[in-house]
Design an enzyme around this catalytic site. Structure first.
Site, PDB file in Angstrom:
ATOM      1  N   ASP A  13      15.334 -12.919  38.100  1.00  0.00           N
ATOM      2  CA  ASP A  13      15.891 -13.750  37.205  1.00  0.00           C
ATOM      3  C   ASP A  13      17.364 -14.522  37.606  1.00  0.00           C
ATOM      4  OD1 ASP A  13      13.926 -13.322  35.452  1.00  0.00           O
ATOM      5  OD2 ASP A  13      15.082 -11.428  34.643  1.00  0.00           O
ATOM      6  N   LYS A  16      15.344 -17.936  41.563  1.00  0.00           N
ATOM      7  CA  LYS A  16      14.436 -18.011  42.935  1.00  0.00           C
ATOM      8  C   LYS A  16      13.564 -19.316  42.793  1.00  0.00           C
ATOM      9  CE  LYS A  16      12.424 -14.162  42.582  1.00  0.00           C
ATOM     10  NZ  LYS A  16      13.312 -13.252  41.701  1.00  0.00           N
ATOM     11  N   GLY A  42       8.367 -14.231  35.880  1.00  0.00           N
ATOM     12  CA  GLY A  42       8.492 -15.521  35.013  1.00  0.00           C
ATOM     13  C   GLY A  42       9.296 -16.396  35.821  1.00  0.00           C
ATOM     14  N   HIS A  43       8.689 -17.539  36.447  1.00  0.00           N
ATOM     15  CA  HIS A  43       9.762 -18.340  37.342  1.00  0.00           C
ATOM     16  C   HIS A  43       9.836 -19.702  36.469  1.00  0.00           C
ATOM     17  CE1 HIS A  43       8.759 -16.448  41.384  1.00  0.00           C
ATOM     18  NE2 HIS A  43       9.326 -15.566  40.373  1.00  0.00           N
ATOM     19  N   GLN A 177      10.539 -10.603  41.115  1.00  0.00           N
ATOM     20  CA  GLN A 177      11.618  -9.445  40.650  1.00  0.00           C
ATOM     21  C   GLN A 177      12.817  -9.592  41.706  1.00  0.00           C
ATOM     22  OE1 GLN A 177       8.071  -8.283  40.766  1.00  0.00           O
ATOM     23  NE2 GLN A 177       8.074  -9.175  38.796  1.00  0.00           N
ATOM     24  N   GLY A 252      10.505 -12.525  26.735  1.00  0.00           N
ATOM     25  CA  GLY A 252      11.516 -13.105  25.775  1.00  0.00           C
ATOM     26  C   GLY A 252      12.731 -12.115  25.066  1.00  0.00           C
ATOM     27  N   LYS A 281      24.363 -19.883  38.556  1.00  0.00           N
ATOM     28  CA  LYS A 281      24.979 -19.636  37.231  1.00  0.00           C
ATOM     29  C   LYS A 281      26.567 -19.787  37.078  1.00  0.00           C
ATOM     30  CE  LYS A 281      21.236 -18.772  34.609  1.00  0.00           C
ATOM     31  NZ  LYS A 281      20.820 -18.651  33.265  1.00  0.00           N
TER      32      LYS A 281
HETATM   33  P1  IMP Z   1       7.144  -3.972  35.279  1.00  0.00           P
HETATM   34  O1  IMP Z   1       7.242  -4.935  36.736  1.00  0.00           O
HETATM   35  O2  IMP Z   1       6.265  -4.919  34.372  1.00  0.00           O
HETATM   36  O3  IMP Z   1       6.124  -2.889  35.833  1.00  0.00           O
HETATM   37  O4  IMP Z   1       8.399  -3.642  34.956  1.00  0.00           O
HETATM   38  C1  IMP Z   1       9.375  -2.801  35.452  1.00  0.00           C
HETATM   39  C2  IMP Z   1      10.743  -3.279  35.132  1.00  0.00           C
HETATM   40  O5  IMP Z   1      10.983  -4.563  35.976  1.00  0.00           O
HETATM   41  C3  IMP Z   1      11.269  -3.551  33.978  1.00  0.00           C
HETATM   42  O6  IMP Z   1      12.500  -3.135  33.590  1.00  0.00           O
HETATM   43  C4  IMP Z   1      11.037  -5.171  33.785  1.00  0.00           C
HETATM   44  O7  IMP Z   1      11.712  -5.648  32.829  1.00  0.00           O
HETATM   45  C5  IMP Z   1      11.278  -5.194  35.204  1.00  0.00           C
HETATM   46  N1  IMP Z   1      10.789  -6.722  35.480  1.00  0.00           N
HETATM   47  C6  IMP Z   1       9.498  -7.027  36.057  1.00  0.00           C
HETATM   48  N2  IMP Z   1       9.403  -8.158  36.305  1.00  0.00           N
HETATM   49  C7  IMP Z   1      10.386  -8.950  36.065  1.00  0.00           C
HETATM   50  C8  IMP Z   1      10.896 -10.328  36.216  1.00  0.00           C
HETATM   51  O8  IMP Z   1      10.326 -10.969  36.849  1.00  0.00           O
HETATM   52  N3  IMP Z   1      12.331 -10.395  36.276  1.00  0.00           N
HETATM   53  C9  IMP Z   1      13.100  -9.535  35.480  1.00  0.00           C
HETATM   54  N4  IMP Z   1      12.630  -8.252  35.508  1.00  0.00           N
HETATM   55  C10 IMP Z   1      11.449  -7.950  35.843  1.00  0.00           C
HETATM   56 MG    MG Z   2      11.972 -14.264  36.085  1.00  0.00          MG
END
Ligand code: IMP
Ligand code: MG
Length: 335
Positions: A13, A16, A42-43, A177, A252, A281
């Site tokens: 977040d 990217k 989520g981009h 991530q 969300g 930011k």
């Molecule tokens: P998972 O990837 O869904 O298994 O989640 C593992 C950890 O990575 C959790 O703390 C999620 O909130 C975090 N996470 C996974 N994808 C994202 C992302 O795109 N942005 C921010 N945090 C993420």
């Molecule tokens: Mg994101």
């Protein structure tokens, strides 16, 4: 072959999507390849004034560039097809441009159901962890085996090495991530199940010598979503959350907030070997006019944005590399 990589230096977040979007606009890529993760990502992308949130699909589609979900990724087929339709409805020719590597893995509904029960990590419940577990346990399902993906299949080796269509291949690798969520370098077990460093991009079929620019992306403060306690004890964080709209693009959930941790930034910059650094930011801290950062255990308080920018730039140059170009950017500004 030339490859640039966009890599997140914190907990995801960091913007990217915005950097990848700007690079696609300004450079001549033949391919954009997503190299890790699934629909947990989520981009958020603003294209021609319209807001898009993509999960699986790389941002090359907005510029008519072939966009590939690489072998390092996991795909939930229904969500993927829905994303394609949404883009098509908005006039983006996703059906023609988006491909999935035959050797990417599938997130099954069973994986989703299992991840749905997670309470310890605070996952996005999108089935990511179980899909990677089965991939490495050699019980996974590869994209090639799913009939619904027939039209989208691509053999990465053939595409990049035995293809007459392109004279010179130029790839933008788009990560998901971030460093603090990396399975090896993040704060285990509060991590995701894939690799989020530049090494992960190379696992998608490109030789190391192809690398040109490595764009490290961070924010001027930090955010994290998940089960561990992360937020510091400062009232400013509620305001930052509102001003910066720090809520998960996928789930969300409110993101936890803390001041910039320079040690993490330096470690991520070193391990990724970045030569471009974007700090996003800036406009949010402009509004509250507090310029704080952790340097080891110490909280530093700078008098102004300029002082903090100078400190970051100088420390990066001295402690990581003189070759790093640093850009400071606001959410609504372009680089
Ligand atoms: P998972 O990837 O869904 O298994 O989640 C593992 C950890 O990575 C959790 O703390 C999620 O909130 C975090 N996470 C996974 N994808 C994202 C992302 O795109 N942005 C921010 N945090 C993420
Ligand atoms: Mg994101």
């Amino acid at each position: 072959m030339i490859a640039d990589v966009v890599v997140d230096l914190q907990y995801g977040d960091c913007g990217k999507g915005k950097i990848a979007h700007a690079l696609c606009r300004d450079r001549d890529y033949t391919h954009v390849i997503r190299y890790n993760g699934g629909c947990n990502a989520g981009h958020t992308i603003y294209h021609n004034g319209e807001k898009f949130v993509t999960h699986h699909i790389p941002c090359g589609v907005f510029f008519g560039i072939k966009s590939i979900i690489g072998p390092g990724c996991v795909v939930h087929v229904e969500s993927f097809l829905k994303e394609i339709e949404e883009l098509e409805d908005a006039g983006i020719p996703a059906k023609e441009l988006v491909k999935i590597a035959t050797n990417a893995h599938i997130i099954t509904d069973f994986h989703r159901a299992q991840d749905g029960k997670d309470e310890e990590i605070g996952t996005t419940k999108r089935g990511n962890g179980p899909a990677y577990r089965d991939k490495y346990g050699r019980k996974g399902v590869r994209a090639l085996e799913d009939q619904r993906l027939g039209n989208y299949m691509i053999n990465i080796y053939h595409e990049l090495y035995e293809n007459e269509e392109f004279e010179d291949i130029e790839i933008l690798f788009e990560g998901a991530q971030g460093f603090g969520l990396d399975i090896d370098w993040g704060d285990y077990p509060y991590v995701t199940s894939s690799h989020c460093t530049v090494g992960s991009a190379l696992l998608n079929g490109v030789p190391p010598k192809a690398l040109r620019d490595i764009w490290g992306v961070a924010k001027i403060y930090e955010t994290y979503v998940g089960a561990k306690e992360f937020e510091g004890p400062y009232e400013d964080f509620d305001l930052i959350r509102e001003l910066g709209q720090e809520y998960g693009a996928t789930t969300g959930r409110p993101r936890q907030i803390n001041w910039l941790d320079f040690d993490l930034l330096r470690m991520a910059a070193r391990i990724n070997g970045i030569n471009k650094l974007v700090i996003n930011k800036m406009d949010i801290l402009d509004e509250i006019d507090k310029w704080y950062a952790y340097n080891g255990p110490h909280l530093l308080k700078f008098d102004s944005r300029e002082d903090m920018e100078f400190w970051i730039r100088t420390k990066m140059e001295v402690e990581v590399s003189e070759d790093i170009d640093t850009f400071f950017s606001g959410d609504k500004e372009h680089i």
